[in-house]
Design a protein around this motif. Structure first.
Motif, short mmCIF file in Angstrom:
data_model
loop_
_atom_site.label_atom_id
_atom_site.label_comp_id
_atom_site.label_asym_id
_atom_site.label_seq_id
_atom_site.Cartn_x
_atom_site.Cartn_y
_atom_site.Cartn_z
N ASP A 54 54.33 39.48 32.83
CA ASP A 54 52.90 38.51 32.35
C ASP A 54 52.94 38.31 31.18
O ASP A 54 52.20 37.13 30.98
CB ASP A 54 51.98 39.87 32.58
CG ASP A 54 51.42 40.26 34.17
OD1 ASP A 54 51.78 39.33 34.95
OD2 ASP A 54 51.38 41.56 34.13
N TRP A 117 43.32 41.67 29.12
CA TRP A 117 44.71 41.21 29.60
C TRP A 117 45.54 41.58 28.51
O TRP A 117 46.82 41.56 28.72
CB TRP A 117 44.54 39.97 30.04
CG TRP A 117 44.19 38.84 28.98
CD1 TRP A 117 43.01 38.15 29.04
CD2 TRP A 117 44.55 38.49 27.74
NE1 TRP A 117 42.73 37.29 28.13
CE2 TRP A 117 43.73 37.51 27.27
CE3 TRP A 117 45.98 38.58 27.19
CZ2 TRP A 117 44.09 36.88 26.02
CZ3 TRP A 117 46.22 38.04 26.09
CH2 TRP A 117 45.45 36.98 25.49
N GLU A 144 42.64 40.37 35.82
CA GLU A 144 43.30 39.49 36.70
C GLU A 144 44.44 38.39 35.94
O GLU A 144 45.23 37.90 36.63
CB GLU A 144 42.39 38.67 37.72
CG GLU A 144 41.71 37.56 36.81
CD GLU A 144 40.36 38.23 36.29
OE1 GLU A 144 40.46 39.40 35.76
OE2 GLU A 144 39.37 37.50 35.65
N THR A 146 46.75 39.01 34.02
CA THR A 146 48.00 39.81 34.22
C THR A 146 48.35 40.42 35.48
O THR A 146 48.15 41.91 35.53
CB THR A 146 48.29 40.92 32.99
OG1 THR A 146 46.84 41.59 32.81
CG2 THR A 146 48.39 40.22 31.49
N PRO A 147 48.79 39.81 36.54
CA PRO A 147 48.60 40.27 37.87
C PRO A 147 49.83 41.24 38.14
O PRO A 147 49.81 42.28 38.95
CB PRO A 147 48.89 39.02 38.65
CG PRO A 147 49.33 37.90 37.97
CD PRO A 147 48.74 37.99 36.43
N HIS A 148 50.96 41.02 37.43
CA HIS A 148 52.15 42.09 37.80
C HIS A 148 51.73 43.48 37.33
O HIS A 148 51.92 44.56 37.74
CB HIS A 148 53.41 41.56 37.22
CG HIS A 148 53.83 40.21 37.29
ND1 HIS A 148 53.33 39.22 36.99
CD2 HIS A 148 54.78 40.09 38.68
CE1 HIS A 148 54.09 37.94 37.84
NE2 HIS A 148 54.73 38.59 38.70
N ALA A 150 48.49 44.35 36.96
CA ALA A 150 47.33 44.95 37.66
C ALA A 150 48.12 45.70 39.08
O ALA A 150 47.83 46.68 39.51
CB ALA A 150 46.63 43.83 38.30
N ALA A 151 49.08 45.06 39.66
CA ALA A 151 49.82 45.62 40.90
C ALA A 151 50.49 46.72 40.66
O ALA A 151 50.40 47.76 41.41
CB ALA A 151 50.77 44.60 41.22
N GLU A 170 41.87 45.38 42.81
CA GLU A 170 42.48 44.34 42.03
C GLU A 170 41.56 42.97 42.18
O GLU A 170 41.41 42.71 43.79
CB GLU A 170 43.86 43.82 42.47
CG GLU A 170 44.93 45.09 41.86
CD GLU A 170 46.18 45.07 42.65
OE1 GLU A 170 46.84 44.14 42.13
OE2 GLU A 170 46.29 45.59 43.59
#
Ligand code: NAD
Length: 443
Positions: A54, A117, A144, A146-148, A150-151, A170
């Motif tokens: 990210d 983020w 959102e 930093t999506p990795h 978040a996952a 998410e």
């Protein structure tokens, strides 16, 4: 199932379960915190990978900083929860003799947590700790941008908790707005003052209480009584932490005019020695700028200052061969109305402003919104007191950078524009609780 229906379903579940969570024992809450701790340690390598993807966060040993900073508050809560939860017995005031008085800390209910983020794991999970310690149910929304991260946060939470206790969704602004429609009991938001205002007005619709951990311009104030080389090292390390993308970053320096040049030289020497390899910016030395929007925003401050005739001592361009990094810049005596002196920088640009009188320091800080933190480097107590008493800020560290943040016995938070409410240690437990007074009369 459509996300809207899923959000409503989870909210209904939590709205019912919050009455059970409210009366859970210290032992149960401690077991939940231990479960969280174990999951974070287990997921640490995945969290580290996600943070690298990210925003190129650098290596730490044995765990990345964001993980360590999440484990400390968990340990603090585990060690102290019994005393935090204990009702406070109050001695009745004259006229109430014979009445039994106490304060009980009851959970607020369903708590919504929004994360920023810049420390996308730590600042999503840190508020979860007092929320669970205080017996709340929690709905979390990672950032959102930093999506990795978040996952992996979502995976960890879903694997560790029943969704009636802690759930996570998410998504971006659309999801944020959906969550803000829910009549939750409390919203814990970490992010920008601009979005903080949106959160507060959404909370007003349901009269939910809020904790807003926001940002602003944190000044570092340096007089001539200190070792300038040492202070420059401290500011260098602070400003390069997460590449300046930190709410506690020293946003700009106000320095005694007579030591200004010495400071600029020492600061740039630190930058050369610590962020450059063979004359080139080292991409592994610190985090990268999170996205193009923020890159353009930070570059625009340099352009604006240049256009207004400020002295860009050096840096401020995209780094050669590293499209998501900016050469660390120093801007001397930028005009007060330049963007770099009005907006939170959140990047590797350090404005340095000289002062001759203490009143200039106080006036400069008063002209802006109240900062989240203020750093004073001085051995002159009367100077320190004059500045501290003449201004308002979320917190103050003297002769170091932001150590007040790391002391769990001190409350952490902003004031007005830099935030509302506080957390860390018992302060976080109380923030996420309602202090309920109970008076028992004999009948
Ligand atoms: P942000 O305000 O853009 O985003 C935070 C959250 O708000 C995200 O979950 C996002 O989805 C949501 N959001 C964004 N726009 C929205 C809208 N229009 N309506 C509803 N929700 C919306 O903040 P950010 O850019 O992620 O973080 C940077 C800011 O956070 C800086 O100002 C920084 O100083 C501050 N910050 C403060 C602290 C602290 O502890 N005080 C810590 C870290 C960051």
């Amino acid at each position: 199932m459509a996300i809207r229906e899923d959000v409503s379903r989870v909210f209904e579940l939590q709205s019912e379960y919050k009455w059970v969570a409210k009366n859970t024992s210290a032992e149960y809450r401690i077991s939940q915190l231990r479960k969280l701790r174990e999951a974070i340690v287990r997921y640490a390598p995945e969290i580290e990978r996600a943070l690298k993807l990210d925003m190129g966060k650098p290596d730490y040993d044995p765990f990345i900083e964001e993980v360590v900073n999440t484990l400390h508050p968990i340990d603090d809560a585990i060690n102290n929860l019994r005393s935090w939860m204990a009702p406070t017995t109050v001695t009745p005031s004259p006229g109430n003799e014979g009445v039994r008085e106490e304060i009980r800390y009851e959970s607020r209910g369903v708590v919504l947590i929004f994360g920023p983020w810049n420390f996308p794991f730590q600042l999503l999970f840190e508020p979860l700790v007092p929320a669970l310690a205080a017996g709340n149910t929690v709905i979390m929304k990672p950032n959102e941008v930093t999506p990795h991260t978040a996952a992996v946060s979502a995976k960890l939470i879903r694997e560790t908790f029943d969704e009636r206790e802690v759930a996570i969704f998410e998504g971006g602004v659309d999801l944020a707005n959906e969550l803000l429609e829910l009549p939750v009991d409390h919203i814990f938001f970490t992010g920008s003052p601009a979005v903080g205002k949106i959160i507060m007005s959404a909370a007003a619709k349901h009269l939910a209480s809020v904790t807003l951990e926001l940002g602003g311009k944190c000044p570092a104030i340096i007089d001539r009584t200190v070792n300038i080389d040492e202070v420059a090292k401290s500011i260098g390390a602070a400003k390069s932490n997460n590449n300046g993308q930190l709410c506690l970053s020293p946003d700009y320096v106000l320095i005694d005019e007579t030591v200004k040049d010495q400071f600029v030289d020492a600061y740039l020497r630190w930058v050369d020695n610590n962020l450059y390899l063979d004359g080139r910016l080292d991409p592994a030395a610190t985090s990268h700028i999170v996205d193009d929007r923020n890159l353009a925003r930070v570059l625009s401050y340099v352009e604006d200052a240049r256009a207004r005739g400020a002295d860009i001592v050096r840096g401020g361009d995209v780094a050669d061969g590293i499209p998501d990094m900016i050469e660390p810049a120093v801007i001397v005596d930028a005009p007060a109305d330049s963007a770099v002196m009005r907006e939170e920088i959140f990047g590797p640009i350090l404005p340095v402003q000289g002062f001759a009188e203490t009143s200039t320091v106080v006036d400069t800080i008063r002209r802006g919104t109240k900062p989240l933190a203020m750093y004073l480097f001085s051995n002159d107590d009367s100077f320190v007191n004059e500045v501290v008493d003449g201004t308002s800020s979320g917190g103050v560290t003297v002769n170091a950078w932001a150590s007040h943040w790391g002391e769990p016995r001190l409350p952490f938070g902003g004031v007005n524009h830099s935030g509302i409410g506080r957390y860390h240690g018992v302060w976080g437990f109380q923030e996420l609780s309602h202090a309920k007074p109970i008076m028992r009369h004999a009948n």
